[in-house]
Design a protein around this motif. Structure first.
Motif, short mmCIF file in Angstrom:
data_model
loop_
_atom_site.label_atom_id
_atom_site.label_comp_id
_atom_site.label_asym_id
_atom_site.label_seq_id
_atom_site.Cartn_x
_atom_site.Cartn_y
_atom_site.Cartn_z
N GLN A 182 0.84 -1.20 0.00
CA GLN A 182 0.00 0.00 0.00
C GLN A 182 0.89 1.26 0.00
O GLN A 182 0.64 2.20 -0.76
CB GLN A 182 -0.88 -0.03 1.27
CG GLN A 182 -1.98 0.98 1.29
CD GLN A 182 -3.12 0.65 0.34
OE1 GLN A 182 -2.97 0.81 -0.88
NE2 GLN A 182 -4.23 0.18 0.87
N ARG A 183 1.91 1.23 0.84
CA ARG A 183 2.84 2.35 0.92
C ARG A 183 3.52 2.59 -0.44
O ARG A 183 3.62 3.72 -0.90
CB ARG A 183 3.87 2.05 2.01
CG ARG A 183 4.80 3.19 2.33
CD ARG A 183 5.82 2.78 3.39
NE ARG A 183 6.99 3.62 3.31
CZ ARG A 183 7.98 3.46 2.46
NH1 ARG A 183 7.94 2.48 1.59
NH2 ARG A 183 9.01 4.30 2.45
N ASP A 184 3.99 1.51 -1.07
CA ASP A 184 4.63 1.63 -2.38
C ASP A 184 3.67 2.23 -3.40
O ASP A 184 4.07 3.07 -4.23
CB ASP A 184 5.10 0.26 -2.88
CG ASP A 184 6.31 -0.24 -2.10
OD1 ASP A 184 6.88 0.56 -1.31
OD2 ASP A 184 6.68 -1.41 -2.26
N ARG A 185 2.42 1.79 -3.33
CA ARG A 185 1.42 2.27 -4.27
C ARG A 185 1.21 3.78 -4.08
O ARG A 185 1.07 4.53 -5.05
CB ARG A 185 0.11 1.50 -4.01
CG ARG A 185 -0.88 1.53 -5.16
CD ARG A 185 -2.00 0.53 -4.90
NE ARG A 185 -2.88 0.95 -3.81
CZ ARG A 185 -3.94 1.74 -3.97
NH1 ARG A 185 -4.27 2.20 -5.16
NH2 ARG A 185 -4.69 2.08 -2.94
N ILE A 186 1.19 4.21 -2.84
CA ILE A 186 1.00 5.64 -2.54
C ILE A 186 2.20 6.45 -3.04
O ILE A 186 2.04 7.49 -3.69
CB ILE A 186 0.80 5.85 -1.01
CG1 ILE A 186 -0.48 5.18 -0.56
CG2 ILE A 186 0.79 7.35 -0.68
CD1 ILE A 186 -0.62 5.08 0.97
N LEU A 187 3.40 5.93 -2.78
CA LEU A 187 4.61 6.65 -3.22
C LEU A 187 4.65 6.76 -4.74
O LEU A 187 5.00 7.80 -5.30
CB LEU A 187 5.88 5.94 -2.72
CG LEU A 187 6.15 5.99 -1.21
CD1 LEU A 187 7.44 5.26 -0.88
CD2 LEU A 187 6.23 7.44 -0.73
N GLN A 243 4.16 10.20 -9.51
CA GLN A 243 3.63 10.50 -10.84
C GLN A 243 2.89 11.85 -10.87
O GLN A 243 3.06 12.62 -11.80
CB GLN A 243 2.74 9.36 -11.33
CG GLN A 243 3.57 8.34 -12.12
CD GLN A 243 3.03 6.92 -12.07
OE1 GLN A 243 1.95 6.69 -11.55
NE2 GLN A 243 3.79 5.99 -12.61
N LEU A 244 2.13 12.11 -9.83
CA LEU A 244 1.44 13.41 -9.76
C LEU A 244 2.44 14.56 -9.63
O LEU A 244 2.32 15.58 -10.32
CB LEU A 244 0.46 13.42 -8.58
CG LEU A 244 -0.81 12.60 -8.76
CD1 LEU A 244 -1.58 12.52 -7.45
CD2 LEU A 244 -1.70 13.22 -9.85
N PHE A 245 3.42 14.40 -8.76
CA PHE A 245 4.43 15.45 -8.58
C PHE A 245 5.17 15.70 -9.90
O PHE A 245 5.45 16.84 -10.26
CB PHE A 245 5.45 15.07 -7.50
CG PHE A 245 4.91 14.99 -6.10
CD1 PHE A 245 3.69 15.56 -5.76
CD2 PHE A 245 5.63 14.35 -5.09
CE1 PHE A 245 3.19 15.48 -4.45
CE2 PHE A 245 5.15 14.28 -3.79
CZ PHE A 245 3.93 14.84 -3.47
#
Lengths: 192, 192
Positions: B10-15, B20-22
């Motif tokens: 989950q953490r990897d997915r958030i990072l 990508q957004l940044f």
């Protein structure tokens, strides 16, 4: 000094100060008031020269790449491609050394421009890159350079451009000496 | 799947989503709500994994450079320096191709970290650069490479790093083929 000249100098001074602030702190972290303070102008006087913070970003990023592209365009296409690399490379390194803040802003904050302005700056970058590509193609046609390969072009440009992150205009090695060494490596990269 | 693994995923997915957004919009232009939306998590669930937007920036920039430095450190120091350049270069290019968003953020937004965190990320970069320097020094000592010159080191690294701006993982030329070509040029740059 005529009014036109003074107006232009004032504008240059504002762009320079803004570029330095943006480079140090990041475009988004710098407010108009910090720029006012740096150039010691009131809000009204500042807005006489620019209309928004994004205007400043646009002028900063456009000006340096316009200069680079204009220099590359006026180069004699009959000059030996090896010589053209040296002339282009030297000009680029000296520009980076003298406009490090502007280049930092350009690499980092170009995505903060509005779409049409960003497209314009990106197109100017492509124009500059095209001038380098022509040198590599001409050299290949003459058999002086290896066959043209876009990866070689990007490799050469990356070597030069990346120097905005490490070049120290007042460092032990002068920008001229750095240019000579990068040019020597560029010629190694393109030779057959 | 155990709870620990799932938490890590989950953490990897958030990072990944945040990087990508940044990369697309710029760190300052992205709000926490946009990240929530991208990963389809409520504010509470998101804050279970990270504590602030700056935490995300820190994790993103630290993780990729920690990986690079760890890879470089475990390399056999007795390996032929030419071979070490190829192995390091290939690893770097494949990392850039598979983590382009992370690298974009790292090059562009590192100055948005708090001072101590920025210092930590910069130190990791120096550690990675030091591994490359050792290869060039070892090669020089063996007479395989030219005498060590920091401008050559920066030139070689710039050639590789700059590819975060142009490499296309799904492009005509595979990352592996790009790595081979950049490696070949790096070896030209360092030879006596």
């Amino acid at each position: 000094m005529g009014k036109g000249v003074s107006h232009g100098l004032q504008r240059d001074r504002i762009l320079r100060a803004a570029a330095q602030l943006f480079a140090q702190r990041g475009y988004h972290a710098v407010g108009i008031s910090a720029i006012q303070e740096a150039v010691n102008l009131g809000r009204g006087a500042l807005y006489h020269h620019i209309h928004s913070k994004e205007d400043l970003l646009y002028e900063i990023t456009r000006e340096y790449i316009t200069d680079l592209a204009a220099f590359a365009e006026q180069l004699d296409a009959d000059m030996d491609p090896r010589e053209r690399i040296k002339v282009l490379g030297r000009h680029l390194v000296l520009k980076i050394a003298s406009h490090q803040a502007e280049l930092t802003v350009c690499f980092r904050d170009v995505q903060s421009l509005t779409d049409s302005r960003r497209a314009e700056v990106v197109a100017l970058h492509s124009k500059y890159e095209k001038a380098w590509r022509e040198v590599l193609v001409d050299g290949a046609d003459l058999g002086i350079f290896r066959p043209y390969d876009p990866v070689v072009l990007k490799g050469v440009l990356g070597m030069y451009f990346y120097s905005y992150l490490w070049i120290r205009p007042e460092g032990m090695v002068s920008p001229e000496a750095i240019a000579d060494r990068l040019n020597e490596m560029a010629l190694r990269m393109v030779q057959p």
